[in-house]
Design a protein around this motif. Structure first.
Motif, PDB file in Angstrom:
ATOM      1  N   SER A 130       0.810  -1.215   0.000  1.00 28.38           N
ATOM      2  CA  SER A 130       0.000   0.000   0.000  1.00 28.38           C
ATOM      3  C   SER A 130       0.848   1.272   0.000  1.00 28.38           C
ATOM      4  N   ARG A 131       2.159   1.119   0.204  1.00 29.05           N
ATOM      5  CA  ARG A 131       3.096   2.246   0.271  1.00 29.05           C
ATOM      6  C   ARG A 131       2.851   3.149   1.481  1.00 29.05           C
ATOM      7  N   SER A 132       2.099   2.635   2.431  1.00 30.42           N
ATOM      8  CA  SER A 132       1.911   3.391   3.666  1.00 30.42           C
ATOM      9  C   SER A 132       3.187   3.328   4.497  1.00 30.42           C
ATOM     10  N   GLN A 133       3.432   4.368   5.258  1.00 30.99           N
ATOM     11  CA  GLN A 133       4.593   4.393   6.149  1.00 30.99           C
ATOM     12  C   GLN A 133       4.344   3.610   7.432  1.00 30.99           C
ATOM     13  N   MET A 134       3.131   3.086   7.600  1.00 31.10           N
ATOM     14  CA  MET A 134       2.757   2.329   8.801  1.00 31.10           C
ATOM     15  C   MET A 134       2.382   0.909   8.393  1.00 31.10           C
ATOM     16  N   ASP A 135       2.892  -0.088   9.117  1.00 30.11           N
ATOM     17  CA  ASP A 135       2.479  -1.478   8.899  1.00 30.11           C
ATOM     18  C   ASP A 135       1.151  -1.723   9.609  1.00 30.11           C
ATOM     19  N   PHE A 136       0.334  -2.567   8.995  1.00 30.50           N
ATOM     20  CA  PHE A 136      -0.976  -2.859   9.594  1.00 30.50           C
ATOM     21  C   PHE A 136      -1.467  -4.223   9.125  1.00 30.50           C
ATOM     22  N   SER A 137      -2.038  -4.976  10.027  1.00 32.44           N
ATOM     23  CA  SER A 137      -2.719  -6.230   9.691  1.00 32.44           C
ATOM     24  C   SER A 137      -3.998  -6.329  10.503  1.00 32.44           C
ATOM     25  N   ALA A 138      -5.001  -6.977   9.926  1.00 35.20           N
ATOM     26  CA  ALA A 138      -6.308  -7.152  10.585  1.00 35.20           C
ATOM     27  C   ALA A 138      -6.593  -8.630  10.744  1.00 35.20           C
ATOM     28  N   TRP A 139      -7.198  -8.980  11.878  1.00 35.05           N
ATOM     29  CA  TRP A 139      -7.441 -10.376  12.236  1.00 35.05           C
ATOM     30  C   TRP A 139      -8.877 -10.527  12.745  1.00 35.05           C
ATOM     31  N   ASP A 140      -9.462 -11.700  12.483  1.00 39.66           N
ATOM     32  CA  ASP A 140     -10.804 -11.910  13.029  1.00 39.66           C
ATOM     33  C   ASP A 140     -10.714 -12.275  14.505  1.00 39.66           C
ATOM     34  N   ILE A 141     -11.845 -12.156  15.191  1.00 41.66           N
ATOM     35  CA  ILE A 141     -11.932 -12.405  16.634  1.00 41.66           C
ATOM     36  C   ILE A 141     -12.772 -13.655  16.850  1.00 41.66           C
ATOM     37  N   GLN A 142     -12.222 -14.593  17.611  1.00 42.48           N
ATOM     38  CA  GLN A 142     -12.928 -15.832  17.908  1.00 42.48           C
ATOM     39  C   GLN A 142     -13.097 -15.978  19.417  1.00 42.48           C
ATOM     40  N   THR A 143     -14.102 -16.719  19.805  1.00 39.58           N
ATOM     41  CA  THR A 143     -14.490 -16.773  21.210  1.00 39.58           C
ATOM     42  C   THR A 143     -13.746 -17.869  21.963  1.00 39.58           C
ATOM     43  N   ALA A 144     -13.548 -17.636  23.252  1.00 41.68           N
ATOM     44  CA  ALA A 144     -13.008 -18.662  24.134  1.00 41.68           C
ATOM     45  C   ALA A 144     -14.139 -19.572  24.592  1.00 41.68           C
ATOM     46  N   GLU A 145     -13.801 -20.649  25.297  1.00 40.90           N
ATOM     47  CA  GLU A 145     -14.813 -21.586  25.762  1.00 40.90           C
ATOM     48  C   GLU A 145     -15.740 -20.920  26.765  1.00 40.90           C
ATOM     49  N   ALA A 146     -17.025 -21.096  26.567  1.00 33.63           N
ATOM     50  CA  ALA A 146     -18.025 -20.451  27.419  1.00 33.63           C
ATOM     51  C   ALA A 146     -18.122 -21.156  28.765  1.00 33.63           C
TER      52      ALA A 146
END
Length: 422
Positions: A130-146
Motif C-alpha cells: 500500500s506504500r503506507s509508512q505504517m504497517d498494519f494487519s487485521a485479524w478476526d476475533i474468535q471466542t473462548a470456551e463459554a
C-alpha cells in the motif's frame, strides 16, 4: 484498498425501522471486494432499558492505528480504535475516509461485565504493497470456551495492530457474553409407594437461533421464523424398587438399575443441531473452516461458544453417563412394618422451533447420581377399650368392671439408610 491483497470496509446500517434503536460495535473488514450483504452476519446492540440503561456508552475519543496517506495514494483511508469510558470496552475498530476522526456516534462501547475474553483468530488483510509508512494487519476475533449457562458471541468486527505478525502480547479482544435464559420447574417430592405420578411442566432453556444448526431452514429463515429455540427437559421419577417389610425386624432391600443415556441419540442430536448437551459447543467446529469455505457464497455463520447450565445437562458431578449406560445397585434399610420406594430421575430432551415443531431426536437420560426415597405413612396408634352404657333399673345393678385403656406404643425407628452402592 490499494495493496497487494484486496480488502474492503463495511459498516452495519441501522437506519431501518426495525434497527433504528441499535448501534454498531465496529466496522467490518473482508479480504475481497464482493458485496457481503445477505452473506455476512454481524452483531448490532441496543439498550434493554431505553431510558436509564447503562449497557452501552459512546467512546470518549479515538486513537489512530493506521493511515495510507501519501502522494501516490488514490484515496486516503484511516483506521481508528475507540477509547472507551471507564468500566467499558471497545469491541472493534472504525475506518474513516481521510484522516479525520470518526463521529463518536458511529460506534458504541459495552460495559465490562457484559463481555468475555476472546482470542485472535485468522488473518483478514494486511497493507503490504500500500506504500503506507505504517504497517498494519487485521485479524478476526474468535471466542473462548463459554462458562456453564453462558454463550460467548464474536461480533464480526476485526482486531488490528501495527505489525504483520499475529498479535500476542497486549492483545485484548473481547466477545459479547450472554446468559442462556433458563426456566426451572423442579420436581416435587417423589410419590408414595404404589402411588401415581402427576404431570409436571418441563424445564426450559431458550437458545438464540445462531447457536442452533437447522438444516430445514436457511440462516435468514431462522432469524425471521425461529429467532429462539426451546430446549425442553421433561423429568419424571423412575421407580427402581419397593421395599415392603412386613416382619417385626428391620430389613435391607437391594435393587439393580441402569443409569446413563438411554440409547445413543445424543450423538445424532449433536450432529443435526450442533448442540452438545453434556459439554460446550461452538462454531467453527474443528476442520469445518477452510479456504474453500471462505470463498464460497454461503452465508457465514456467527462465531460463538456456548454451554448449557450443569443443572440442565446432568453434568454437575460427571458427564460419563452420556453416550453409554451402566448398572447401578441400590441398597436401603427398611424398618419393621414399613414400606419405602426408591426412584431415579429420568429426563427427556426435545429441541423445538418457535412453531412447536421438533428438531432432532428425543434424547433420554437416567441420572444415577442421586436416589430418591419415599415411604408410606406410619399407621395411626390403636386403642383397646370396651364400649358400655348405664340403663335405669329397679334395683341398682353392679356395673361391670371396665379394663383400663391401653394404647399401642409406637417406637420411632431409625432414619432410613439411603445407601447407594456403586
Amino acid at each position: 484498498m490499494a495493496a497487494t491483497y484486496p480488502g474492503c470496509f463495511w459498516r452495519p446500517n441501522t437506519t431501518s425501522d426495525t434497527l433504528n434503536s441499535y448501534s454498531s460495535l465496529g466496522d467490518v473488514l473482508v479480504g475481497h471486494y464482493r458485496n457481503i450483504n445477505d452473506l455476512k452476519i454481524v452483531a448490532v446492540v441496543s439498550e434493554v432499558d431505553k431510558v436509564n440503561g447503562t449497557a452501552l456508552r459512546a467512546p470518549i475519543d479515538f486513537q489512530q492505528v493506521w493511515k495510507n496517506a501519501g502522494k501516490k495514494v488514490r484515496a486516503e483511508i484511516s483506521i481508528w480504535r475507540p477509547r472507551p469510558p471507564e468500566g467499558y470496552v471497545a469491541m472493534g475498530m472504525v475506518f474513516s475516509v481521510g484522516n479525520e476522526k470518526p463521529s463518536l456516534n458511529s460506534v458504541r462501547c459495552v460495559r465490562e461485565d457484559l463481555v468475555s475474553h476472546a482470542y485472535i483468530g485468522s488473518p483478514i488483510w494486511n497493507d503490504k504493497g500500500s506504500r503506507s509508512q505504517m504497517d498494519f494487519s487485521a485479524w478476526d476475533i474468535q471466542t473462548a470456551e463459554a462458562e456453564p449457562g453462558e454463550a460467548c458471541i464474536a461480533t464480526g468486527t476485526f482486531f488490528g495492530h501495527d505489525s504483520y505478525s499475529k498479535p500476542t502480547f497486549g492483545a485484548s479482544p473481547r466477545a459479547l457474553r450472554m446468559d442462556l435464559a433458563y426456566l426451572e420447574n423442579p420436581l416435587p417430592a417423589p410419590p408414595e409407594p404404589f402411588g401415581t405420578m402427576a404431570e409436571h411442566p418441563p424445564q426450559i432453556c431458550e437458545l438464540p437461533w445462531f447457536l442452533v444448526k437447522d438444516n430445514s431452514l436457511s440462516i435468514l429463515e431462522q432469524l425471521k421464523d425461529s429467532p429462539i429455540y426451546r430446549l425442553e427437559r421433561s423429568d419424571r421419577y423412575l421407580e427402581i424398587g419397593i421395599g415392603n417389610n412386613t416382619t417385626a425386624e428391620g430389613k435391607t432391600f437391594k435393587w439393580n438399575a441402569t443409569k446413563g443415556e438411554v440409547g445413543d441419540h445424543s450423538i445424532g442430536f449433536s450432529h443435526l443441531t450442533r448442540i452438545n448437551i453434556f459439554s460446550d459447543w461452538s462454531w467453527p467446529l474443528e476442520g469445518e473452516l477452510g479456504l474453500e469455505w471462505i470463498w464460497s457464497t454461503a452465508i457465514q455463520p456467527v462465531f460463538f461458544s456456548a454451554r448449557l447450565n450443569d443443572a440442565v445437562n446432568h453434568t454437575t458431578q460427571s458427564a460419563k453417563g452420556w453416550g453409554t449406560s451402566s448398572s447401578l445397585e441400590v441398597a436401603a434399610y427398611v424398618p419393621a412394618n414399613q414400606t419405602i420406594a426408591a426412584y431415579l430421575i429420568h429426563s427427556e430432551y426435545r429441541l423445538l422451533r418457535k412453531d412447536g415443531t421438533q428438531l432432532g431426536p428425543t434424547v433420554s437420560y437416567v441420572n444415577g447420581d442421586t436416589v430418591y426415597f419415599s415411604e408410606l405413612p406410619a399407621p395411626a396408634p390403636a386403642t383397646n377399650q370396651v364400649e358400655y352404657m348405664l340403663e335405669p333399673a329397679q334395683e341398682p345393678a353392679a356395673i361391670e368392671e371396665v379394663p383400663a385403656e391401653t394404647t399401642l406404643e409406637i417406637t420411632p425407628h431409625d432414619v432410613i439408610d439411603n445407601a447407594l452402592v456403586p
